[in-house]
Scaffold this motif. Structure first.
Motif, mmCIF file in Angstrom:
data_model
loop_
_atom_site.group_PDB
_atom_site.id
_atom_site.type_symbol
_atom_site.label_atom_id
_atom_site.label_comp_id
_atom_site.label_asym_id
_atom_site.label_seq_id
_atom_site.Cartn_x
_atom_site.Cartn_y
_atom_site.Cartn_z
ATOM 1 N N GLU A 1 13.163 5.783 1.277
ATOM 2 C CA GLU A 1 11.970 6.617 1.141
ATOM 3 C C GLU A 1 10.711 5.767 1.218
ATOM 4 O O GLU A 1 10.666 4.655 0.696
ATOM 5 N N VAL A 2 9.692 6.306 1.865
ATOM 6 C CA VAL A 2 8.390 5.652 1.858
ATOM 7 C C VAL A 2 7.869 5.662 0.428
ATOM 8 O O VAL A 2 7.821 6.709 -0.218
ATOM 9 N N GLY A 3 7.511 4.488 -0.054
ATOM 10 C CA GLY A 3 7.143 4.354 -1.456
ATOM 11 C C GLY A 3 8.253 3.756 -2.279
ATOM 12 O O GLY A 3 8.092 3.521 -3.478
ATOM 13 N N GLY A 4 9.379 3.494 -1.635
ATOM 14 C CA GLY A 4 10.507 2.883 -2.320
ATOM 15 C C GLY A 4 10.838 1.529 -1.733
ATOM 16 O O GLY A 4 10.409 1.185 -0.634
ATOM 17 N N GLY A 5 11.607 0.729 -2.468
ATOM 18 C CA GLY A 5 12.002 -0.592 -1.999
ATOM 19 C C GLY A 5 11.367 -1.689 -2.836
ATOM 20 O O GLY A 5 10.740 -1.429 -3.876
ATOM 21 N N LEU A 6 11.507 -2.899 -2.364
ATOM 22 C CA LEU A 6 10.983 -4.073 -3.064
ATOM 23 C C LEU A 6 9.714 -4.562 -2.367
ATOM 24 O O LEU A 6 9.734 -4.883 -1.181
ATOM 25 N N ALA A 7 8.624 -4.633 -3.100
ATOM 26 C CA ALA A 7 7.370 -5.175 -2.583
ATOM 27 C C ALA A 7 7.184 -6.552 -3.198
ATOM 28 O O ALA A 7 6.608 -6.688 -4.275
ATOM 29 N N ARG A 8 7.706 -7.567 -2.532
ATOM 30 C CA ARG A 8 7.633 -8.923 -3.062
ATOM 31 C C ARG A 8 6.590 -9.737 -2.321
ATOM 32 O O ARG A 8 5.605 -10.167 -2.877
ATOM 33 N N GLU B 1 0.820 -1.213 0.000
ATOM 34 C CA GLU B 1 0.000 0.000 0.000
ATOM 35 C C GLU B 1 0.852 1.261 0.000
ATOM 36 O O GLU B 1 0.414 2.316 -0.465
ATOM 37 N N SER B 2 2.095 1.160 0.507
ATOM 38 C CA SER B 2 2.965 2.338 0.542
ATOM 39 C C SER B 2 3.425 2.761 -0.846
ATOM 40 O O SER B 2 3.904 3.889 -1.029
ATOM 41 N N THR C 1 12.332 9.654 -7.781
ATOM 42 C CA THR C 1 12.087 8.796 -6.622
ATOM 43 C C THR C 1 10.930 9.333 -5.779
ATOM 44 O O THR C 1 10.555 10.504 -5.924
ATOM 45 N N PRO C 2 10.328 8.519 -4.891
ATOM 46 C CA PRO C 2 10.682 7.143 -4.536
ATOM 47 C C PRO C 2 10.465 6.156 -5.693
ATOM 48 O O PRO C 2 9.558 6.337 -6.499
ATOM 49 N N THR C 3 11.310 5.131 -5.729
ATOM 50 C CA THR C 3 11.198 4.078 -6.727
ATOM 51 C C THR C 3 10.804 2.777 -6.047
ATOM 52 O O THR C 3 11.532 2.269 -5.177
ATOM 53 N N GLY C 4 9.646 2.262 -6.425
ATOM 54 C CA GLY C 4 9.172 0.989 -5.894
ATOM 55 C C GLY C 4 9.228 -0.079 -6.970
ATOM 56 O O GLY C 4 8.939 0.193 -8.137
ATOM 57 N N PRO D 1 -5.610 -0.685 -7.791
ATOM 58 C CA PRO D 1 -5.989 0.657 -7.337
ATOM 59 C C PRO D 1 -4.827 1.450 -6.746
ATOM 60 O O PRO D 1 -4.769 2.674 -6.894
ATOM 61 N N VAL D 2 -3.896 0.752 -6.074
ATOM 62 C CA VAL D 2 -2.706 1.440 -5.556
ATOM 63 C C VAL D 2 -1.868 1.968 -6.715
ATOM 64 O O VAL D 2 -1.328 3.088 -6.668
ATOM 65 N N VAL D 3 -1.743 1.159 -7.765
ATOM 66 C CA VAL D 3 -1.002 1.589 -8.954
ATOM 67 C C VAL D 3 -1.639 2.842 -9.537
ATOM 68 O O VAL D 3 -0.952 3.821 -9.881
#
Length: 606
Positions: A330-337, A168-169, A295-298, A192-194
């Motif tokens: 950053e919030v909104g960045g990182g790996l969402a696996r 969701e972030s 960025t942020p890059t997710g 919807p998050v996208v």
């Protein structure tokens, strides 16, 4: 076990979907006089948002299907003929217990093989109850690694325990990369998050060898050749390093292995990467710069790329990108696996399970047919939550094993599946709206209590109750084996972990679901979090030559991608329901026009 309501007035019962899917939807079942009349997604749930997928929209058809197995069955004809006669539960449990007891008394408990997988992902019915029974018996088990483990290992090689960011972030991302995941079909409640991210100014990038429904909705589509993802990552790292887009202090403080990764990327210029991957050199440069600057890059990746021979290396490579970029800051960045680690770190799951002999589930056919494979040879096969005759590789040998006269097979099922047709005893299982369970998710941070909406149809029983009856028949008196389903859920929630703060059985029973108490904006692998590793993320050399394209390309010049593309079909689980079949009526193969012309193939050939 909690009882289902029965009243002439409509009652709405809260529950959750049990399928192996990242969405784990919260749902509500309307019941009138003991009959489920309507099932819909919970409108209040922040992920479900009132909608279910096309599969589950018709779940009540499954519950009331005329072909459901509703009484215990004993085989009366040759294995595979599906010739059965109804028997009582006492007779069924007695016969199974006699077989198990005889093997235990003879010192051959390991010749009993428990085979299960993810037919349900509710924690009670998937395993906590029935696993305890087979632990106590000392039976053999299977490595449940047909799906998911390859992806997990790739991420774990970089992150340790691979805690992904809260999906969701990613609504805060400015660059959102969907890598090898067909979100519109397989993770529809994340879309919807996208869209929220895009509405706030994000660019949506899809990286996929196939122009999927998701790729068609992207702002930018990057289409590498199958299996060349590692080379693409090396090309991106090359550009990031060449153009001075990396933070040396971040790399020094939060990663190890950067010199090795940097060295392996040195020769992967955009031009060489383009030659290997088929992605234009200018697009490679653009993507690297976009991920570093806007960025942020997710990065969102699920399990699609693991379906290749070099799947672990692909996941490992993609997991390195946010680590190299410092996207986790950053919030909104990182790996969402996967978010599974969040729930599993918080719940009071069994910790001291006894060691059991295990076999690779992918080798079931060999295990069942070769007396030299394993010691001792399997004499009793107990199947629940799975259909190995359909899902396990080397199907012909699996079926040959199931046909063995000296193999006693028990299958816990809702229908006469391919596996159940070979069973000696079939035990009728409840559906999700007929039993209690605790649902976690690997795609979001919510727990849900699935409450029974109706009484079990016919004589169907939950897996947990079958385990309790077998434990009684076998004289196993450990109280843990006789806990009610409600007590198992309460025990799972009986944890002092801060992620479960305020989440009790009563809270879940009233509301239906609750978000893990993970603070909004918390950054895994950066912030200090109870039980979450913050050690440096491990980079290291990458080698694209580990994939299947590196050798044998002359013998096997084409790569097959078996993708999930139909919104209503879920493998063998819904094969008995015509409403779920693809409208085309038969499977189809998509092939590049150049490859088709070379082989003399035309559209419509079969």
């Amino acid at each position: 076990t909690s009882e289902a309501p029965r009243t002439p007035l409509p009652v709405v019962v809260k529950g959750a979907c049990h399928h192996d899917c990242p969405d784990t939807c919260a749902w509500e079942v309307t019941v009138v006089d003991g009959v489920a009349t309507r099932l819909r997604g919970s409108a209040e749930h922040p992920v479900t948002r009132g909608t279910l997928c096309p599969k589950v929209n018709r779940f009540l058809d499954r519950v009331h299907h005329p072909d459901r197995v509703l009484t215990p069955l004993r085989r009366t004809g040759p294995k595979g003929d599906a010739a059965f006669e109804p028997i009582s539960w006492d007779d069924a449990i007695g016969e199974i217990a006699d077989r198990i007891g005889s093997l235990r008394e003879a010192g051959r408990a390991e010749s009993i093989l428990q085979f299960s997988f993810a037919g349900t992902q509710g924690l009670v019915q998937m395993g906590v109850a029935i696993d305890g029974l087979f632990d106590a018996l000392g039976a053999s088990d299977v490595h449940r690694e047909l799906c998911g483990t390859t992806s997990w290992l790739g991420a774990a090689k970089v992150l340790g325990r691979p805690f992904g960011v809260d999906p969701e972030s990613l609504r805060h991302s400015r660059t959102l990369v969907l890598w090898g995941t067909n979100t519109r079909i397989t993770n529809r409640h994340f879309w919807p998050v996208v869209e929220e991210a895009r509405a706030a100014g994000a660019t949506i990038v899809v990286v996929d060898p196939v122009r999927t429904d998701t790729a068609r909705e992207a702002d930018v589509f990057v289409q590498p050749r199958p299996g060349t993802d590692v080379a693409l990552v090396l090309g991106l790292v090359h550009v990031l390093d060449r153009d001075g887009l990396l933070d040396a202090q971040w790399l020094d403080e939060h990663t190890t292995g950067w010199p090795e990764l940097r060295a392996s990327a040195t020769s992967w210029t955009p031009e060489r990467t383009a030659q290997e991957t088929g992605v234009d050199a200018a697009q490679i440069t653009w993507l690297a710069r976009r991920m570093a600057i806007e960025t942020p890059t997710g990065v969102r990746m699920l399990i699609g790329p693991e379906h290749r021979e070099n799947g672990t290396e692909i996941q490992r490579a993609v997991a390195m990108l946010p680590a190299v970029l410092g996207s986790w800051r950053e919030v909104g960045g990182g790996l969402a696996r996967s978010t599974q680690q969040w729930a599993f770190s918080a719940l009071a799951l069994p910790q001291r399970r006894p060691a059991r002999r295990t076999v690779n589930m992918a080798r079931l056919g060999q295990v069942l047919t070769d007396p030299r494979d394993g010691d001792p040879h399997v004499e009793l096969l107990f199947v629940h939550n799975s259909n190995p005759a359909s899902i396990v590789p080397d199907q012909n040998r699996v079926i040959a094993g199931l046909e063995r006269d000296d193999l006693f097979t028990v299958v816990v099922e809702q229908f006469l599946t391919d596996t159940a047709r070979y069973a000696d005893i079939v035990l009728p299982a409840t559906t999700q709206i007929e039993h209690l369970d605790l649902a976690h998710s690997w795609g979001h941070l919510y727990l849900a209590l699935n409450q029974p909406a109706i009484a079990p149809r016919g004589e169907a029983l939950p897996n947990s109750e079958i385990a309790r009856r077998l434990a009684t028949a076998l004289g196993l008196d450990d109280p843990v084996l006789h806990r009610s389903d409600e007590q198992i859920v309460r025990d799972l929630l009986d944890s002092d972990h801060p992620f479960l703060e305020g989440i009790t059985y009563e809270v879940l029973a009233e509301r239906g679901w609750a978000r893990l108490a993970v603070p909004e904006g918390l950054r895994p692998h950066v912030d200090e979090i109870h039980g979450v590793p913050t050690r440096p993320m491990r980079l290291g050399a990458l080698d694209p030559a580990r994939g299947p394209e590196a050798e044998g390309s002359d013998r096997f010049p084409l790569s097959l991608i078996s993708r999930k593309q139909h919104p209503k079909f879920l493998n063998a689980n819904y094969a008995a329901f015509p409403a779920h079949w693809p409208s085309s009526g038969r499977p189809s193969l998509q092939i590049h026009p150049a490859d088709a012309e070379h082989r003399g193939l035309a559209s419509g050939d079969f």
